[in-house]
Design an enzyme around this catalytic site. Structure first.
Site, PDB file in Angstrom:
ATOM      1  N   LYS A   9      -6.441   8.233  -8.376  1.00  6.82           N
ATOM      2  CA  LYS A   9      -7.241   8.383  -7.342  1.00  6.82           C
ATOM      3  C   LYS A   9      -7.817   9.465  -7.276  1.00  6.82           C
ATOM      4  CE  LYS A   9      -3.844   5.035  -5.590  1.00  6.82           C
ATOM      5  NZ  LYS A   9      -2.606   5.002  -4.792  1.00  6.82           N
ATOM      6  N   TYR A  49      -8.088  -3.875  -1.911  1.00  5.01           N
ATOM      7  CA  TYR A  49      -6.043  -3.762  -1.300  1.00  5.01           C
ATOM      8  C   TYR A  49      -6.476  -4.927   0.103  1.00  5.01           C
ATOM      9  CZ  TYR A  49      -5.235   0.741  -3.770  1.00  5.01           C
ATOM     10  OH  TYR A  49      -5.359   1.855  -3.967  1.00  5.01           O
ATOM     11  N   ASN A 112      -1.054   9.564  -4.085  1.00  5.28           N
ATOM     12  CA  ASN A 112      -0.030   9.453  -4.451  1.00  5.28           C
ATOM     13  C   ASN A 112      -0.970   8.566  -5.887  1.00  5.28           C
ATOM     14  OD1 ASN A 112      -0.294   6.421  -4.772  1.00  5.28           O
ATOM     15  ND2 ASN A 112       1.168   6.283  -4.217  1.00  5.28           N
ATOM     16  N   HIS A 115      -3.195   3.783  -9.292  1.00  5.95           N
ATOM     17  CA  HIS A 115      -2.684   3.121  -8.770  1.00  5.95           C
ATOM     18  C   HIS A 115      -2.283   1.976 -10.480  1.00  5.95           C
ATOM     19  CE1 HIS A 115      -2.830  -1.056  -7.352  1.00  5.95           C
ATOM     20  NE2 HIS A 115      -3.158  -1.118  -8.633  1.00  5.95           N
ATOM     21  N   GLU A 126      -7.027  -8.009 -10.840  1.00  5.05           N
ATOM     22  CA  GLU A 126      -7.386  -6.251 -10.773  1.00  5.05           C
ATOM     23  C   GLU A 126      -8.102  -5.750 -11.789  1.00  5.05           C
ATOM     24  OE1 GLU A 126      -3.580  -5.015  -7.765  1.00  5.05           O
ATOM     25  OE2 GLU A 126      -4.128  -3.275 -10.025  1.00  5.05           O
TER      26      GLU A 126
END
Ligand code: IDP
Ligand code: MG
Length: 139
Positions: A9, A49, A112, A115, A126
């Protein structure tokens, strides 16, 4: 053998942790078989998302995920979906186990660092969101 989708990320790419994070995967039996850096558009992030669109943090999550480039990867290995989730650690880094990526690198519950797909079924969806069949290395 399984395949799963991983994203490094913006918070981790910005702080120059791409190599360290890929190293963690490799040390834990997860092999990158496709890799690309991409700066997600708002619609890319909203689509990815979509399951979270009713959550209070959705707008903030989309704005975080689009603020700078990410690294999208397909990871291959035995039990890859579960193994990746273990290497990542808990969503909230304060709850993540020692030695996990989120414990070591994540800033907070939103930023964080990584993913990872949460099931084999979602992994296939995905992976297809980011990669065509010919972009994935078939050994
Ligand atoms: P996961 O990434 O561990 O699977 P999810 O519950 O699927 O966690 O949430 C997707 C992402 O949304 C998280 O990785 C994190 O970036 C963000 N997120 C989850 N819960 C919160 C929250 O309570 N506040 C802000 N962001 C959150
Ligand atoms: Mg999730």
């Amino acid at each position: 053998m399984e395949r799963t989708l991983s994203i490094i990320k913006p918070d981790a790419v910005e702080r120059n942790f791409v190599g360290k994070i890929i190293g963690k995967f490799e040390e834990n039996g997860l092999r990158p078989v496709a890799i690309r850096m991409v700066h997600l558009s708002q619609s890319d992030a909203e689509g990815f998302y979509a399951v979270h669109k009713e959550r209070p943090f959705f707008g903030s999550l989309v704005s975080f995920m689009t603020r700078s480039p990410v690294v999208v990867m397909v990871l291959e290995g035995e039990d890859a979906v579960k193994r990746n989730r273990e290497v990542m650690g808990a969503t909230n880094p304060e709850e993540a186990a020692d030695g996990t990526i989120r414990k070591e690198f994540a800033k907070n519950i939103e930023e964080n660092s990584v993913h990872g797909s949460d099931s084999l079924e979602n992994a296939a969806i995905e992976i297809a969101y980011f990669f065509s069949a010919t972009e994935v290395y078939n050994r």
